[in-house]
Each structure stands twice: as C-alpha cells, then as structure tokens.
Design an enzyme around this catalytic site. Structure first.
Site, PDB file in Angstrom:
ATOM      1  CE  LYS A 261      49.273 -11.466   6.303  1.00 21.95           C
ATOM      2  NZ  LYS A 261      50.303 -10.717   5.557  1.00 21.95           N
ATOM      3  CG  ASP A 277      35.653  -2.116  13.157  1.00 17.54           C
ATOM      4  OD1 ASP A 277      36.621  -2.897  13.186  1.00 17.54           O
ATOM      5  OD2 ASP A 277      34.810  -2.048  14.070  1.00 17.54           O
TER       6      ASP A 277
HETATM    7  P1  NAD Z   1      27.566   5.965  13.253  1.00 13.11           P
HETATM    8  O1  NAD Z   1      26.551   5.651  14.278  1.00 13.11           O
HETATM    9  O2  NAD Z   1      28.694   6.886  13.615  1.00 13.11           O
HETATM   10  O3  NAD Z   1      26.862   6.580  11.952  1.00 13.11           O
HETATM   11  C1  NAD Z   1      25.756   5.997  11.341  1.00 13.11           C
HETATM   12  C2  NAD Z   1      24.580   6.957  11.390  1.00 13.11           C
HETATM   13  O4  NAD Z   1      24.796   8.028  10.500  1.00 13.11           O
HETATM   14  C3  NAD Z   1      23.299   6.306  10.942  1.00 13.11           C
HETATM   15  O5  NAD Z   1      22.702   5.606  12.012  1.00 13.11           O
HETATM   16  C4  NAD Z   1      22.475   7.500  10.466  1.00 13.11           C
HETATM   17  O6  NAD Z   1      21.719   8.052  11.521  1.00 13.11           O
HETATM   18  C5  NAD Z   1      23.525   8.527  10.059  1.00 13.11           C
HETATM   19  N1  NAD Z   1      23.605   8.758   8.590  1.00 13.11           N
HETATM   20  C6  NAD Z   1      23.738   9.947   7.981  1.00 13.11           C
HETATM   21  N2  NAD Z   1      23.802   9.801   6.653  1.00 13.11           N
HETATM   22  C7  NAD Z   1      23.694   8.503   6.386  1.00 13.11           C
HETATM   23  C8  NAD Z   1      23.699   7.736   5.173  1.00 13.11           C
HETATM   24  N3  NAD Z   1      23.816   8.289   3.968  1.00 13.11           N
HETATM   25  N4  NAD Z   1      23.626   6.387   5.267  1.00 13.11           N
HETATM   26  C9  NAD Z   1      23.532   5.789   6.480  1.00 13.11           C
HETATM   27  N5  NAD Z   1      23.501   6.476   7.652  1.00 13.11           N
HETATM   28  C10 NAD Z   1      23.587   7.824   7.613  1.00 13.11           C
HETATM   29  O7  NAD Z   1      28.260   4.688  12.656  1.00 13.11           O
HETATM   30  P2  NAD Z   1      27.828   3.200  12.368  1.00 13.11           P
HETATM   31  O8  NAD Z   1      28.192   2.961  10.945  1.00 13.11           O
HETATM   32  O9  NAD Z   1      26.455   2.872  12.813  1.00 13.11           O
HETATM   33  O10 NAD Z   1      28.843   2.386  13.311  1.00 13.11           O
HETATM   34  C11 NAD Z   1      30.194   2.231  12.974  1.00 13.11           C
HETATM   35  C12 NAD Z   1      31.043   2.219  14.211  1.00 13.11           C
HETATM   36  O11 NAD Z   1      30.619   1.188  15.102  1.00 13.11           O
HETATM   37  C13 NAD Z   1      32.480   1.922  13.904  1.00 13.11           C
HETATM   38  O12 NAD Z   1      33.259   2.878  14.571  1.00 13.11           O
HETATM   39  C14 NAD Z   1      32.703   0.533  14.514  1.00 13.11           C
HETATM   40  O13 NAD Z   1      34.044   0.386  14.890  1.00 13.11           O
HETATM   41  C15 NAD Z   1      31.769   0.548  15.664  1.00 13.11           C
HETATM   42  N6  NAD Z   1      31.311  -0.725  16.274  1.00 13.11           N
HETATM   43  C16 NAD Z   1      31.513  -1.947  15.685  1.00 13.11           C
HETATM   44  C17 NAD Z   1      31.027  -3.110  16.286  1.00 13.11           C
HETATM   45  C18 NAD Z   1      31.220  -4.436  15.598  1.00 13.11           C
HETATM   46  O14 NAD Z   1      31.697  -4.488  14.486  1.00 13.11           O
HETATM   47  N7  NAD Z   1      30.849  -5.565  16.219  1.00 13.11           N
HETATM   48  C19 NAD Z   1      30.317  -3.000  17.487  1.00 13.11           C
HETATM   49  C20 NAD Z   1      30.113  -1.749  18.050  1.00 13.11           C
HETATM   50  C21 NAD Z   1      30.595  -0.610  17.434  1.00 13.11           C
END
Ligand code: NAD
Length: 386
Positions: A261, A277
């Site tokens: 923690k 997150d």
């Molecule tokens: P996102 O989908 O908003 O963005 C990711 C996308 O950005 C990629 O898929 C890609 O298409 C694009 N991108 C552009 N430039 C990039 C680069 N340089 N590198 C990588 N990708 C690039 O976000 P995410 O990161 O896929 O998801 C994060 C969100 O999902 C958070 O808000 C989180 O809270 C949420 N979430 C979390 C869980 C979990 O932890 N179990 C489940 C569902 C959703």
C-alpha cells in the site's frame, strides 16, 4: 501556488502558460467532464503536488502527484534526494505487451482443441495484427498466442486463449478487448467450441517495469528530536532496520499488504496525475504480488558489496500516454508535458521510481522514529481545517 507554478514552469524549461491547466479550476472544465462519464453533476478536486529531486536513468524529472494523503509527496521527495546521492534511480522496462483472454466453452476434447489452435496460430496472429492499423503504424500489434487449459473450475474444465498484443504507448484495454472480440469467431470456427468472455487481463505480467536504487550508507544517518533529547541513528542502523522491515513484508502477507500500500501511495499519485486507470494498476500490482501463490512484497531491499542500501521494485505497469483520459484531461496532458515523457515505458519507469521512493520513506520511518511523528504533524493541519 501561482509563484510555485512559475518556478516549476521555468525549472522544467517550459514556456509560460504551458502548465496553466494545473491552475485552472479543478484542471477539468464542465464540458470535458460531461463527456468523460455518465450522469455528471460536478468535478471532484484533489491536491496536485510535485515530487522533487528525482533523477531517473540520468535525467532530472519533476513528478506531478495527485493524492489526498499528507506526507506522501514530502516522503518521496526526501527519499529521491537520498537516492540522488547514489546516482539516482535506474529503470528497465519490458515490451508494452498486454494479454487478452478468450474463454472457450463446450469443448469435448480440450487437448485436441488446443492442438488445432496451435496449428492455426500463424493465421490467427496475422488476422489479429490487422485489427488496429493505427496501432500497427506505431509499431504495435499481435505478438503471440498461448493456449491454457483450466483444469478445475466451478463449471468444470475449459480452455483459454491468450492473445499477446503490443500496445506501444496506449494503456491498451480498448485495443486488446477489440482484438479479442474480433478474433473470437475464428477461434470458435477452429475449435468448434463456444467463445464466452473476451477481455484483457489486468495481470499484465508481460509488461513489467523494474526500478532500482543504491543509497550510500552514510546518507542514511540522521539525528532527530526525541522525548529525552536528540536521537541519532547511524547509517548502518537505518540500513539494517530497513532490511529487517522489508523481511517482515517478504515473509508475511498481513505486513506485505501494508508495505505494498505504501508503494501504491507513490504509484497511484502519478498514475492519477497522468489520467491513467489506477484500478488497473492496483489490480495488476496485487495480483503480481501473489503470483507464486502467496502474497508478498513487490520490492526487495538488501545491502551491496560496499555496504550500501540497495532496493528494487518490479511490478506490472499498464499505463499509456495516448488514449483513455490521458489526452482528454487538460491537467493530465500538462502532467505529461512537465515530465517530458515521450513513451509509455518512460512514464512507467518514473511511476515505479516514485513507488520505490515512497516505499523507502515508509520503511525508514517505521524502522526508526515510527510513522506517526512525520505523518501526524501534517495530518493535524487537515484536522484543523476540518
Ligand atoms: P484508446 O482506445 O483510447 O487508445 C488506444 C488507441 O490509440 C490504439 O488502439 C491506437 O489505435 C491509437 N494510438 C495512436 N497512437 C498510438 C501509439 N503511439 N501507441 C499506441 N496506440 C496508439 O485507449 P486504450 O489504451 O486502448 O484503453 C484505455 C482505456 O480502457 C482506459 O480508459 C481504461 O480505463 C479502459 N478500460 C480498462 C479496462 C481494464 O483495465 N480491465 C477494461 C476496459 C476499458
């Protein structure tokens, strides 16, 4: 605060106004908040402090920390100063690979289904690699496919496919969940089973960060005011006391929970400041701490050949600098700008360093004068305000 912000902007080499989001009301406008979640009626403020003295892989970093608990920012900054005397923090990160899980039910022969999936592995990976062209353009995409048989569960045995996805600078949950959902029909076709869940795993044990530090033993010596006059601690006493305190956490889950923690006090503060997150980071950290079947310390402390105190923290680090709230929340964007991070891995290294510093602050206090002296004087301010 205004004066500090001017100094901070200057120290970070930024143009005036670049960190203005830190001073705008709550760092988040109503319209932005209203688009982020549902049923919004307001915005909830938290203090944003700056972790000082951090040198990470040879670079100076000013670290934004969002936290409601007193003494965390001070503790981390103080320990970063001690670590600086030993050359600063060293961080290493693995590739930003996340795991997506696909649960396959109603299979007559799990072994046969597993073998079929292995036979079609290249084809499945090639398909999964086409799902996110933008991610692919930035160097990410499908990396591997693993098949696991869960032998015992309340519904009997079943099969799980792990899709390993390189998410580059994203946290990756959306990218991985999308890939799992899109790949599911092909997995059903190959196995003849029924795909049920398709979701990322927060036990991101392929996306690890390791932060380490070494503190010259003489830096650990200090004198403090005791009830009957000054109390002094030699560097060796403090070092050995810290190692004994860590051993307690290494051996006992009751202590390890509190020890970890303390690490998360530092970790979460930076995760929140950057719009990431923190539930995902918490889930990953604690699952990783229990990976060998018994919950234990995420950090290790010992002494090196020269008698200096050495520490290391290894943990999953699913954070992004694109996607999620990182590019929506103005204060989160300013936080990334302040640190000058260019990749998600770099951000992960900073977060782990702050976690290690905060762990050291707690261990040092516990092993010497106790945690309450420093904590309660700061806490008293809050009580007075309440
Ligand atoms: P996102 O989908 O908003 O963005 C990711 C996308 O950005 C990629 O898929 C890609 O298409 C694009 N991108 C552009 N430039 C990039 C680069 N340089 N590198 C990588 N990708 C690039 O976000 P995410 O990161 O896929 O998801 C994060 C969100 O999902 C958070 O808000 C989180 O809270 C949420 N979430 C979390 C869980 C979990 O932890 N179990 C489940 C569902 C959703």
């Amino acid at each position: 605060m205004d004066k500090r912000l001017v100094k901070l902007t200057d120290a970070a080499g930024l143009a005036p106004g670049e960190l203005a989001a830190f001073r705008s009301e709550k760092g988040l406008a109503d319209e932005q908040a209203d688009h982020m979640v549902e049923n919004v009626v307001g915005v909830f403020g938290l203090p944003l402090g700056i972790g000082l003295n951090f040198v990470i892989n040879g670079s100076e970093v000013l670290v934004p920390m969002v936290i409601e608990e007193p003494s965390v920012v001070a503790g981390a900054s103080f320990m970063a100063k001690l670590v600086r005397a030993g050359g600063g923090f060293t961080v290493n990160t693995s590739a930003p690979e996340m795991i997506g899980q696909v649960q396959v039910l109603e299979l007559k022969d799990l072994m046969a289904a597993s073998m079929k999936l292995h036979e079609h592995k290249a084809e499945l990976l090639a398909e999964a690699d086409t799902f996110d062209p933008l991610l692919k353009k930035f160097g990410g995409g499908a990396r591997d496919l693993e098949v696991r048989i869960i032998e015992e569960s309340p519904i009997g045995p079943f099969l799980v496919v792990h899709l390993i996805y390189d998410v580059q600078d994203a946290m990756g949950a959306n990218a991985v969940n999308t890939a799992c959902e899109k790949l599911a029909p092909h997995i059903e076709q190959i196995t003849g089973g029924r795909v049920h869940l398709r979701i990322l795993s927060n036990l991101a044990d392929r996306r690890l960060v390791k932060a380490s530090c070494s503190i010259p033993v003489k830096e650990l010596a200090f004198v403090t005011a005791g009830e009957n006059g000054p109390l002094s601690y030699t560097g060796e006493q403090v070092r050995d006391g810290i190692i004994e305190a860590w051993a307690f956490a290494a051996a006992d889950p009751y202590r390890a929970a509190t020890h970890n923690k303390g690490i998360m006090n530092g970790v979460d503060a930076v995760v929140i400041a950057t719009g990431n997150d923190w539930r995902a980071i918490e889930a990953g950290a604690h699952a990783y701490a229990a990976r060998d079947g018994r919950y234990t310390s995420l950090s290790t402390w010992g002494k090196d050949a020269d008698g200096n105190l050495s520490g290391e923290l290894e943990m999953p680090m699913a954070v992004g600098i694109v996607g999620g709230a990182t590019k929506v929340h103005p204060a989160a964007k300013a936080a990334l700008k302040l640190m000058g991070v260019k990749t998600a891995c770099e951000l992960g290294g900073i977060i782990a360093s702050v976690g290690l510093a905060q762990n050291l602050a707690a261990l040092r206090a516990l092993a010497t004068e106790g945690i309450q002296r420093g904590h309660m004087s700061l806490h008293a301010r809050k009580v007075a305000i309440a």
